[in-house]
Design an enzyme around this catalytic site. Sequence first.
Site, PDB file in Angstrom:
ATOM      1  N   ALA A  12       0.855  -1.602  -0.461  1.00 57.49           N
ATOM      2  CA  ALA A  12       0.044  -0.034  -0.133  1.00 57.49           C
ATOM      3  C   ALA A  12       0.966   1.205  -0.170  1.00 57.49           C
ATOM      4  O   ALA A  12       0.592   2.351   0.390  1.00 57.49           O
ATOM      5  CB  ALA A  12      -1.063  -0.043   1.314  1.00 57.49           C
ATOM      6  N   THR A  15       2.711   2.832  -5.709  1.00 65.67           N
ATOM      7  CA  THR A  15       2.334   2.253  -6.607  1.00 65.67           C
ATOM      8  C   THR A  15       0.723   1.707  -6.441  1.00 65.67           C
ATOM      9  O   THR A  15      -0.043   1.603  -6.491  1.00 65.67           O
ATOM     10  CB  THR A  15       3.161   1.635  -7.156  1.00 65.67           C
ATOM     11  OG1 THR A  15       3.034   0.605  -6.248  1.00 65.67           O
ATOM     12  CG2 THR A  15       4.501   2.086  -8.133  1.00 65.67           C
ATOM     13  N   ARG A  86      13.796   1.765  -6.139  1.00 61.52           N
ATOM     14  CA  ARG A  86      15.319   2.512  -5.405  1.00 61.52           C
ATOM     15  C   ARG A  86      15.721   3.720  -5.158  1.00 61.52           C
ATOM     16  O   ARG A  86      14.304   4.608  -5.369  1.00 61.52           O
ATOM     17  CB  ARG A  86      15.848   1.729  -7.236  1.00 61.52           C
ATOM     18  CG  ARG A  86      15.087   2.471  -8.659  1.00 61.52           C
ATOM     19  CD  ARG A  86      16.219   2.206  -9.735  1.00 61.52           C
ATOM     20  NE  ARG A  86      15.788   2.712 -10.731  1.00 61.52           N
ATOM     21  CZ  ARG A  86      16.068   2.469 -12.139  1.00 61.52           C
ATOM     22  NH1 ARG A  86      16.877   2.586 -12.081  1.00 61.52           N
ATOM     23  NH2 ARG A  86      15.371   3.106 -12.877  1.00 61.52           N
ATOM     24  N   HIS A 179      12.370  -4.060 -18.502  1.00 56.71           N
ATOM     25  CA  HIS A 179      12.378  -2.911 -18.062  1.00 56.71           C
ATOM     26  C   HIS A 179      13.231  -2.813 -17.381  1.00 56.71           C
ATOM     27  O   HIS A 179      13.810  -3.046 -16.141  1.00 56.71           O
ATOM     28  CB  HIS A 179      11.122  -3.053 -17.126  1.00 56.71           C
ATOM     29  CG  HIS A 179      10.717  -2.050 -16.419  1.00 56.71           C
ATOM     30  ND1 HIS A 179      10.016  -1.097 -16.969  1.00 56.71           N
ATOM     31  CD2 HIS A 179      10.312  -1.679 -15.063  1.00 56.71           C
ATOM     32  CE1 HIS A 179       9.820   0.094 -16.615  1.00 56.71           C
ATOM     33  NE2 HIS A 179      10.148  -0.842 -15.145  1.00 56.71           N
TER      34      HIS A 179
HETATM   35  N1  NAD Z   1       7.128  -2.659 -12.851  1.00 54.08           N
HETATM   36  C1  NAD Z   1       6.941  -1.541 -12.668  1.00 54.08           C
HETATM   37  O1  NAD Z   1       7.074  -0.645 -14.181  1.00 54.08           O
HETATM   38  C2  NAD Z   1       7.072  -0.758 -11.944  1.00 54.08           C
HETATM   39  C3  NAD Z   1       7.217   0.762 -11.540  1.00 54.08           C
HETATM   40  C4  NAD Z   1       6.616   1.658 -10.561  1.00 54.08           C
HETATM   41  C5  NAD Z   1       7.488   1.088  -8.823  1.00 54.08           C
HETATM   42  N2  NAD Z   1       7.611  -0.420  -9.455  1.00 54.08           N
HETATM   43  C6  NAD Z   1       9.034  -1.006  -8.143  1.00 54.08           C
HETATM   44  O2  NAD Z   1       7.064  -1.176  -7.356  1.00 54.08           O
HETATM   45  C7  NAD Z   1       7.614  -1.534  -6.361  1.00 54.08           C
HETATM   46  C8  NAD Z   1       6.916  -1.202  -5.274  1.00 54.08           C
HETATM   47  O3  NAD Z   1       7.019   0.989  -4.921  1.00 54.08           O
HETATM   48  P1  NAD Z   1       6.524   1.836  -4.982  1.00 54.08           P
HETATM   49  O4  NAD Z   1       6.718   3.251  -4.961  1.00 54.08           O
HETATM   50  O5  NAD Z   1       5.114   1.490  -4.394  1.00 54.08           O
HETATM   51  O6  NAD Z   1       7.551   1.232  -3.181  1.00 54.08           O
HETATM   52  P2  NAD Z   1       6.528   1.816  -1.462  1.00 54.08           P
HETATM   53  O7  NAD Z   1       8.091   1.219  -0.794  1.00 54.08           O
HETATM   54  O8  NAD Z   1       6.429   3.129  -1.651  1.00 54.08           O
HETATM   55  O9  NAD Z   1       5.820   0.758  -1.298  1.00 54.08           O
HETATM   56  C9  NAD Z   1       6.314  -0.498  -1.375  1.00 54.08           C
HETATM   57  C10 NAD Z   1       4.962  -1.004   0.185  1.00 54.08           C
HETATM   58  O10 NAD Z   1       5.273  -2.352   0.091  1.00 54.08           O
HETATM   59  C11 NAD Z   1       4.888  -2.906   1.410  1.00 54.08           C
HETATM   60  N3  NAD Z   1       5.548  -4.239   1.585  1.00 54.08           N
HETATM   61  C12 NAD Z   1       7.114  -4.604   1.834  1.00 54.08           C
HETATM   62  N4  NAD Z   1       7.521  -5.455   1.998  1.00 54.08           N
HETATM   63  C13 NAD Z   1       6.157  -6.571   2.077  1.00 54.08           C
HETATM   64  C14 NAD Z   1       5.181  -7.281   2.222  1.00 54.08           C
HETATM   65  N5  NAD Z   1       5.524  -8.535   2.651  1.00 54.08           N
HETATM   66  N6  NAD Z   1       3.838  -7.309   2.563  1.00 54.08           N
HETATM   67  C15 NAD Z   1       3.122  -6.581   2.251  1.00 54.08           C
HETATM   68  N7  NAD Z   1       3.814  -5.153   1.439  1.00 54.08           N
HETATM   69  C16 NAD Z   1       4.923  -4.600   1.559  1.00 54.08           C
HETATM   70  C17 NAD Z   1       6.402  -1.387   2.407  1.00 54.08           C
HETATM   71  O11 NAD Z   1       6.129  -1.400   3.467  1.00 54.08           O
HETATM   72  C18 NAD Z   1       5.029  -0.560   1.270  1.00 54.08           C
HETATM   73  O12 NAD Z   1       4.347  -0.136   1.978  1.00 54.08           O
HETATM   74  C19 NAD Z   1       9.160  -1.470  -5.358  1.00 54.08           C
HETATM   75  O13 NAD Z   1       9.500  -2.319  -5.831  1.00 54.08           O
HETATM   76  C20 NAD Z   1       9.642  -0.707  -7.305  1.00 54.08           C
HETATM   77  O14 NAD Z   1      10.466  -0.574  -8.034  1.00 54.08           O
HETATM   78  C21 NAD Z   1       7.704  -0.867 -10.571  1.00 54.08           C
HETATM   79  O1  LMR Z   2      12.754   3.016 -12.197  1.00 55.67           O
HETATM   80  C1  LMR Z   2      11.835   2.558 -11.300  1.00 55.67           C
HETATM   81  O2  LMR Z   2      12.662   1.895 -10.137  1.00 55.67           O
HETATM   82  C2  LMR Z   2      10.667   2.149 -10.638  1.00 55.67           C
HETATM   83  C3  LMR Z   2       9.866   2.282 -12.095  1.00 55.67           C
HETATM   84  O3  LMR Z   2      10.460   0.352 -12.725  1.00 55.67           O
HETATM   85  C4  LMR Z   2       9.861   2.540 -13.878  1.00 55.67           C
HETATM   86  O4  LMR Z   2      10.055   2.367 -14.806  1.00 55.67           O
HETATM   87  O5  LMR Z   2       9.400   3.778 -13.120  1.00 55.67           O
END
Ligand code: NAD
Ligand code: LMR
Length: 313
Positions: A12, A15, A86, A179
């Site tokens: 939560a 993203t 990251r 990605h």
């Molecule tokens: N594939 C893509 O295009 C893309 C795009 C954006 C972000 N991401 C990835 O998505 C992930 C989340 O990004 P974000 O900005 O939301 O990060 P964030 O730190 O804002 O949120 C991550 C959440 O995951 C929760 N979490 C951690 N361990 C957990 C568990 N075991 N069970 C339940 N919840 C848990 C954390 O408490 C936190 O609230 C990152 O790894 C980021 O790199 C990927």
């Molecule tokens: O760049 C990142 O680490 C988050 C995500 O994969 C993105 O492309 O925005």
Amino acid sequence: MLKRKKISVIGAGFTGATTAFMLGLKELGDIVLLDIPQLENPTRGKALDMLEAMPVVGSDVHIVGTSSYEDTADSDLVIITAGVARKPGMSRDDLVNTNAGIVKSVTEQVVRFSPNTVLIILSNPVDAMTYVAYKTSGFPKERVIGQAGVLDTARFNAFVAEELSVSVDEVHGFVLGVHGDDMVPLVRYSNVGGVPLEKLLPAKRIEEIVQRTRTGGGEIVNLLGNGSAYYAPAASLTQMAEAILKDKRRLLPAIAYLQGEFGYEDLFLGVPTVLGGKGIERIVELELTEEEKAALDKSAQSVRNVIKVVSNR
Ligand SMILES: NC(=O)c1ccc[n+]([C@@H]2O[C@H](COP(=O)([O-])OP(=O)(O)OC[C@H]3O[C@@H](n4cnc5c(N)ncnc54)[C@H](O)[C@@H]3O)[C@@H](O)[C@H]2O)c1
Ligand SMILES: O=C(O)C[C@H](O)C(=O)O
């Protein structure tokens, strides 16, 4: 009366919360937002705040925050965003060890309560994390999907629309592969209102847009300073969710398990897919030039390198 769909969003954070809100705005189904027990109250608070916005936008959906997987039972769709993001100076691959453990444990819990769900993975490095979810879940390949291509394509489309000063509705790019910096924007398959992009912009300008797309995630990470993009990722997840929940059969790039397609075996990679009620309805193979295939091979190799790390853990 039609039964509402149930969507669970795990994680939560930026993203996850943004995605839950967008799913609610689009009235795609009842939503369960889950985070770790230590964050149960803030998670409940975020969900309640969203629920209270629904009368304003006229969406009849229920939204609940929790840390209990029982509340996710019998979801039609589960979106996994749990994990760390990251910071400037890091690559997505630097997150592999931490996030592999998180995605594995989350997937185990999710499948216990929703054995028939479709999974969409967002956590990075997403190609390898989709592989982890696939291996952990034991689900058929069509029900384990990674999000990358919709976002990468959206970035490409946004840059092209700005450059040509045309509606984003007219721009149709296509970004495949990993990605990461080795992603493959397929310029030859990109068009604006049906006109090939190569007829509208000089090659040098297109190459600059391709490069900016490849490093688009990093551009946002550097600007934010502490975390990564979430509005465009959440919009991308919502588009995929809509295609699946409404069985729209949209042709969208997504991370899919390949068994021979494009010449790759036992690999998750971003490819054109048809997304519908079953998840990945099919993979659409494209004819590639030698240069495009070489770029996709490089992309595939960079996913393999990260999967190797995960497999050796
Ligand atoms: N594939 C893509 O295009 C893309 C795009 C954006 C972000 N991401 C990835 O998505 C992930 C989340 O990004 P974000 O900005 O939301 O990060 P964030 O730190 O804002 O949120 C991550 C959440 O995951 C929760 N979490 C951690 N361990 C957990 C568990 N075991 N069970 C339940 N919840 C848990 C954390 O408490 C936190 O609230 C990152 O790894 C980021 O790199 C990927
Ligand atoms: O760049 C990142 O680490 C988050 C995500 O994969 C993105 O492309 O925005």
